[in-house]
Design a protein around this motif. Structure first.
Motif, short mmCIF file in Angstrom:
data_model
loop_
_atom_site.label_atom_id
_atom_site.label_comp_id
_atom_site.label_asym_id
_atom_site.label_seq_id
_atom_site.Cartn_x
_atom_site.Cartn_y
_atom_site.Cartn_z
N TYR A 1 -0.98 4.09 0.46
CA TYR A 1 -0.19 5.59 0.90
C TYR A 1 1.34 5.42 0.27
O TYR A 1 1.95 5.18 -0.64
N MET A 2 1.89 6.44 1.48
CA MET A 2 3.33 7.19 0.44
C MET A 2 4.60 5.24 0.43
O MET A 2 4.99 5.80 -0.84
N THR A 3 4.71 4.78 1.09
CA THR A 3 5.28 3.63 1.26
C THR A 3 4.90 2.73 -0.18
O THR A 3 6.00 2.34 -1.18
N ASP A 4 3.74 2.84 -0.13
CA ASP A 4 2.49 1.69 -1.13
C ASP A 4 3.22 2.76 -2.63
O ASP A 4 3.91 1.96 -3.78
N ASN A 5 4.09 3.67 -2.71
CA ASN A 5 3.34 4.41 -4.26
C ASN A 5 5.07 4.54 -4.50
O ASN A 5 5.67 4.60 -5.81
N CYS B 1 12.41 18.97 -9.80
CA CYS B 1 11.60 19.00 -7.88
C CYS B 1 10.73 18.07 -8.06
O CYS B 1 9.54 18.55 -7.57
N VAL B 2 10.63 16.77 -8.82
CA VAL B 2 9.34 15.57 -8.58
C VAL B 2 9.74 15.27 -6.86
O VAL B 2 10.56 14.83 -6.10
N THR B 3 8.28 15.06 -6.46
CA THR B 3 7.86 13.87 -5.38
C THR B 3 6.88 13.54 -5.45
O THR B 3 6.46 13.45 -6.95
N ILE B 4 7.08 12.01 -4.53
CA ILE B 4 6.38 10.77 -4.35
C ILE B 4 5.14 11.70 -3.44
O ILE B 4 5.33 11.78 -2.68
N ASN B 5 3.91 11.02 -3.71
CA ASN B 5 2.66 10.99 -3.28
C ASN B 5 0.93 10.55 -2.93
O ASN B 5 1.53 9.84 -3.83
N ALA B 6 0.30 10.25 -2.22
CA ALA B 6 -0.32 9.34 -2.51
C ALA B 6 -2.04 9.55 -3.01
O ALA B 6 -2.71 9.07 -2.62
N ASP B 7 -1.83 11.07 -2.65
CA ASP B 7 -3.22 11.74 -3.51
C ASP B 7 -4.55 11.85 -2.07
O ASP B 7 -4.75 11.73 -1.80
N ASP B 8 -4.80 10.31 -3.37
CA ASP B 8 -6.15 9.39 -2.96
C ASP B 8 -6.41 7.81 -2.45
O ASP B 8 -6.35 7.69 -2.89
N PRO B 9 -4.91 7.19 -1.58
CA PRO B 9 -4.77 6.45 -0.59
C PRO B 9 -5.86 5.34 -1.07
O PRO B 9 -5.73 4.50 -1.15
N ALA B 10 -6.94 5.91 -0.16
CA ALA B 10 -8.34 4.62 -0.03
C ALA B 10 -8.40 4.63 -0.86
O ALA B 10 -9.34 3.11 -1.12
N TYR B 11 -8.30 5.02 -2.13
CA TYR B 11 -9.32 5.01 -3.28
C TYR B 11 -8.28 4.52 -4.26
O TYR B 11 -8.41 3.51 -4.98
N ARG C 1 -1.47 6.25 8.97
CA ARG C 1 -0.82 5.56 8.63
C ARG C 1 0.72 6.42 8.31
O ARG C 1 1.39 5.60 7.31
N CYS C 2 0.79 7.26 8.33
CA CYS C 2 2.19 8.30 7.82
C CYS C 2 3.35 7.73 8.67
O CYS C 2 4.17 7.70 8.34
N GLN C 3 3.06 7.91 10.26
CA GLN C 3 3.89 6.93 11.32
C GLN C 3 4.42 5.65 10.91
O GLN C 3 5.23 5.72 10.55
N GLN C 4 3.51 4.64 10.74
CA GLN C 4 3.85 3.26 9.87
C GLN C 4 4.98 3.48 8.58
O GLN C 4 5.42 2.55 8.61
N ASP C 5 4.36 4.44 7.90
CA ASP C 5 5.27 4.74 6.20
C ASP C 5 6.22 5.62 6.65
O ASP C 5 7.60 6.53 5.39
N ARG C 6 6.49 6.33 7.81
CA ARG C 6 7.94 6.98 8.64
C ARG C 6 8.13 8.16 8.06
O ARG C 6 8.91 9.13 7.38
N VAL C 7 6.85 8.73 7.61
CA VAL C 7 5.87 10.62 7.46
C VAL C 7 7.22 11.52 8.75
O VAL C 7 6.01 10.70 9.07
N ILE D 1 13.17 1.42 1.39
CA ILE D 1 11.89 2.55 1.15
C ILE D 1 11.11 2.60 3.01
O ILE D 1 10.36 3.84 2.88
N HIS D 2 10.48 1.63 3.15
CA HIS D 2 9.76 1.06 4.16
C HIS D 2 10.25 2.54 5.59
O HIS D 2 9.63 2.88 5.10
N ASN D 3 11.78 2.44 5.38
CA ASN D 3 12.76 3.12 6.81
C ASN D 3 12.93 4.59 6.08
O ASN D 3 13.56 5.46 6.26
N LEU D 4 13.28 4.74 5.03
CA LEU D 4 13.54 6.43 4.36
C LEU D 4 12.08 6.96 4.95
O LEU D 4 11.31 7.37 4.27
N PRO D 5 12.86 8.21 5.56
CA PRO D 5 11.88 9.64 5.83
C PRO D 5 11.27 9.75 4.48
O PRO D 5 11.89 10.60 4.20
#
Length: 335
Positions: free
Chosen positions: A283-287, A269-279, A84-90, A5-9
């Motif tokens: 972020y993406m990998t966490d979700n 066609c469901v997708t995973i997203n972070a919405d308001d990650p600071a709150y 953070r996107c770079q970290q999460d391979r976004v 998951i961490h390295n998944l584009p």
């Protein structure tokens, strides 16, 4: 699975840039801009992030946004998110911004969009992360305010790909903004809308039929209407689901109750997203990890969630093929 998951584009389609304002940056900007905030430390801010519903979150969200005053603030906010996107391979992100949150405080529309776009351009050049910008209307404000905001955007149509609809869903159905969305489409903009998060499944139908959306943001309440679920599956209407957000705002009590994987299994066609990650704590990998830890998820299913996001994105076909190939090649290597 964690390493996979961490390295998944990944591709993110539901991210409020104001909602990526981490407490540390909030404090830094508050000091820089001499804005008083009712917290004595970043830790105290985090402790306040206990929400009972969407409105309790929005109250503190709008308070935090008060520290954003200058173009550099919006640049710093966006650049921090891109790192953070770079970290999460976004690979690609389509971010929301809420101009009314700022113009109502006397901040110029141009200040907001120039700061965000400067960071996005640098993100593509230096980090290789492509992006699109979606301007959202605050649904708790009136139609007149939305039309005024759309008018402000007219000189920036080269920077904005779509309009969206966010903020308090209850009491503010999609049809309230039907005329504004029709005008936006006439201007060549695509449309998306938050629907079926706290509000009923009928809001999802109305967003599709009355607002002509290309994607439904959230949409998890579709399960209340089996015919709608079937329609969403057949049409491949994307749902930009935000798992950690849904738990934090009590849409679901616990992650093992979430319907994301059920909807994926039904061909949506469901997708995973972070919405308001600071709150919302991630972020993406966490979700992705939060879902994988609570619900059965194979590597192929995780990859499919990324492929769905690429399919649902507003990038051109050539870039979609390129990113899809990266995901497919990665899955093949790891299988």
């Amino acid at each position: 699975m964690k390493r996979f998951i961490h390295n998944l584009p990944k591709v993110e389609l539901h991210l409020h840039i104001e909602g990526s304002l981490e407490p540390e940056l909030m404090f830094e900007l508050a000091q820089r801009n001499q804005v008083a905030i009712p917290f004595s430390s970043p830790e105290e801010v985090r402790e306040a992030y206990q929400f009972s519903n969407l409105q309790s979150f929005l109250d503190i969200y709008y308070q935090g946004a008060r520290v954003l005053l200058h173009e550099q603030d919006f640049y710093d906010l966006t650049w921090a998110y891109l790192l953070r996107c770079q970290q999460d391979r976004v690979l690609h992100t389509e971010i929301f911004f809420d101009p009314q949150t700022h113009t109502e405080r006397g901040i110029a529309f141009d200040t907001v969009i120039h700061g965000i776009c400067r960071a996005l351009a640098q993100g593509e050049q230096e980090l290789g992360i492509t992006s699109q910008l979606i301007m959202c209307f605050l649904r708790h404000l009136d139609e007149e305010s939305a039309f005024a905001t759309l008018q402000m955007a007219e000189s920036h149509l080269d920077k904005i790909v779509a309009v969206g609809l966010d903020s308090s869903e209850l009491g503010h159905p999609p049809e309230k903004f039907e005329r504004v969305f029709a005008r936006a489409q006439a201007m060549g903009l695509k449309t998306v809308a938050h629907a079926g998060e706290e509000g009923p499944s009928q809001n999802i139908k109305n967003a599709i039929e009355l607002l002509g959306v290309s994607r439904v943001d959230h949409g998890v309440r579709c399960v209340d209407d089996p015919a709608l679920v079937e329609q969403l599956s057949l049409s491949r209407m994307p749902l930009t689901v935000c798992p950690l957000s849904n738990i934090k705002l009590k849409v679901f009590e616990t992650m093992d109750q979430h319907n994301l994987m059920q909807l994926l299994d039904q061909g949506l066609c469901v997708t995973i997203n972070a919405d308001d990650p600071a709150y919302f704590g991630g972020y993406m990998t966490d979700n992705f990890l939060a879902v994988a830890e609570a619900l059965p998820m194979s590597k192929a299913q995780a990859a499919q969630l990324s492929l769905n996001a690429i399919e649902a994105s507003f990038i051109d076909q050539q870039l979609k093929q390129k990113y899809s190939q990266l995901v497919t090649d990665y899955l093949n290597r790891c299988s």
